[in-house]
Design an enzyme around this catalytic site. Structure first.
Site, PDB file in Angstrom:
ATOM      1  N   CYS A  66       0.873  -1.144  -0.085  1.00  0.00           N
ATOM      2  CA  CYS A  66       0.213  -0.150  -0.026  1.00  0.00           C
ATOM      3  C   CYS A  66       0.991   1.227  -0.062  1.00  0.00           C
ATOM      4  O   CYS A  66       2.034   1.030  -0.364  1.00  0.00           O
ATOM      5  CB  CYS A  66      -0.994   0.075   1.221  1.00  0.00           C
ATOM      6  SG  CYS A  66      -0.125   0.189   2.846  1.00  0.00           S
TER       7      CYS A  66
ATOM      8  N   ASN B 105       2.467   1.531   4.055  1.00  0.00           N
ATOM      9  CA  ASN B 105       2.685   0.234   4.798  1.00  0.00           C
ATOM     10  C   ASN B 105       2.701   0.459   6.286  1.00  0.00           C
ATOM     11  O   ASN B 105       3.255   0.017   7.097  1.00  0.00           O
ATOM     12  CB  ASN B 105       4.324  -0.014   4.368  1.00  0.00           C
ATOM     13  CG  ASN B 105       4.412  -1.552   4.751  1.00  0.00           C
ATOM     14  OD1 ASN B 105       5.631  -1.953   5.349  1.00  0.00           O
ATOM     15  ND2 ASN B 105       3.527  -2.542   4.906  1.00  0.00           N
TER      16      ASN B 105
ATOM     17  N   CYS C  67      -0.965   0.814   7.291  1.00  0.00           N
ATOM     18  CA  CYS C  67      -2.409   0.490   7.568  1.00  0.00           C
ATOM     19  C   CYS C  67      -2.953  -0.662   7.057  1.00  0.00           C
ATOM     20  O   CYS C  67      -3.354  -1.687   7.553  1.00  0.00           O
ATOM     21  CB  CYS C  67      -3.249   1.918   7.161  1.00  0.00           C
ATOM     22  SG  CYS C  67      -3.181   3.375   7.905  1.00  0.00           S
ATOM     23  N   ARG C  68      -3.035  -0.663   5.398  1.00  0.00           N
ATOM     24  CA  ARG C  68      -3.623  -1.852   4.777  1.00  0.00           C
ATOM     25  C   ARG C  68      -2.920  -2.983   4.701  1.00  0.00           C
ATOM     26  O   ARG C  68      -3.168  -4.180   4.985  1.00  0.00           O
ATOM     27  CB  ARG C  68      -4.376  -1.259   3.422  1.00  0.00           C
ATOM     28  CG  ARG C  68      -5.220  -0.250   3.635  1.00  0.00           C
ATOM     29  CD  ARG C  68      -5.690   0.223   2.270  1.00  0.00           C
ATOM     30  NE  ARG C  68      -4.731   1.315   1.971  1.00  0.00           N
ATOM     31  CZ  ARG C  68      -4.365   1.820   0.706  1.00  0.00           C
ATOM     32  NH1 ARG C  68      -5.352   1.513  -0.237  1.00  0.00           N
ATOM     33  NH2 ARG C  68      -3.388   2.599   0.589  1.00  0.00           N
ATOM     34  N   SER C  69      -1.520  -2.673   4.014  1.00  0.00           N
ATOM     35  CA  SER C  69      -0.652  -4.088   3.724  1.00  0.00           C
ATOM     36  C   SER C  69      -0.224  -4.507   5.044  1.00  0.00           C
ATOM     37  O   SER C  69      -0.052  -6.107   5.110  1.00  0.00           O
ATOM     38  CB  SER C  69       0.496  -3.726   2.798  1.00  0.00           C
ATOM     39  OG  SER C  69       1.289  -2.566   3.374  1.00  0.00           O
TER      40      SER C  69
ATOM     41  N   ASP D 112      -8.032   3.237   1.720  1.00  0.00           N
ATOM     42  CA  ASP D 112      -7.023   3.685   2.581  1.00  0.00           C
ATOM     43  C   ASP D 112      -7.939   4.413   3.800  1.00  0.00           C
ATOM     44  O   ASP D 112      -8.473   5.330   3.607  1.00  0.00           O
ATOM     45  CB  ASP D 112      -5.984   4.754   2.061  1.00  0.00           C
ATOM     46  CG  ASP D 112      -4.736   5.066   2.910  1.00  0.00           C
ATOM     47  OD1 ASP D 112      -5.022   4.656   4.353  1.00  0.00           O
ATOM     48  OD2 ASP D 112      -3.932   5.432   2.480  1.00  0.00           O
TER      49      ASP D 112
END
Length: 172
Positions: free
Chosen positions: A13, A16, A18-20, A129
């Site tokens: 993302c 690196n 939040c999401r990934s 995001d």
């Protein structure tokens, strides 16, 4: 489509944080629950260098922890040129991540880069995001990632399974 076995997956993302890292932790948990804990190398990275060395966002840590997953020891890193050779599958969390990855990747390995939800579930959708959003947005992202991780684990298991007849699965 990827024809070779998938032994390593990189989630990517923007930052690196939040999401990934959440996707890395959730898929690791799904694999562990299914008895495939160490079979596939999992990691996560960023397309930007803004957060290098940072722990995941506290809201990502909290939502993961609420579901029994510890991502607190992960640290943000920027994608490196060698990642394109090291990972069999590189999953961008949104279309912008995928475009950035394809621009960075050598032509020969661009087929390893996919949109996460599209590869996992056939849904050409972004994992939005949640950074500028509230905790509910992180809960929503968790649910999307969990669902996609379950689908991805099932898909990968089907690729390596062989029916009793000795023929390989038609889902590869």
């Amino acid at each position: 489509m990827i024809a070779k076995p998938i032994n390593s997956i990189l989630f990517v993302c923007l930052g690196n944080i939040c999401r990934s890292p959440l996707a890395e932790g959730v898929l690791r948990a799904v694999f562990s629950e299914r008895g495939h804990g160490g079979d596939i190398l999992l990691d996560s990275a960023a397309t930007s260098g803004w957060e290098v060395g940072s722990a995941p966002d506290p809201r990502s840590i909290a939502i993961a922890s609420r579901h029994g997953i510890d991502i607190s020891r992960q640290r943000a890193r920027k994608i490196m040129p060698e990642d394109f050779q090291r990972f069999d599958l590189i999953l961008g969390m949104d279309r912008s991540n995928v475009a950035d990855l394809k621009a960075l990747a050598p032509t020969a390995v661009r087929d390893r880069i996919h949109l996460f939800l599209e590869f996992a579930e056939g849904k050409p959708l972004d994992v939005a995001d949640p950074y500028y959003e509230d905790r509910e947005a992180f809960a929503s992202v968790y649910r999307m990632i969990r669902e996609a991780s379950e689908a991805l684990a099932t898909r990968l298991a089907a690729r390596v399974s062989t029916p009793d007849s000795g023929q390989t699965s038609s889902t590869t």
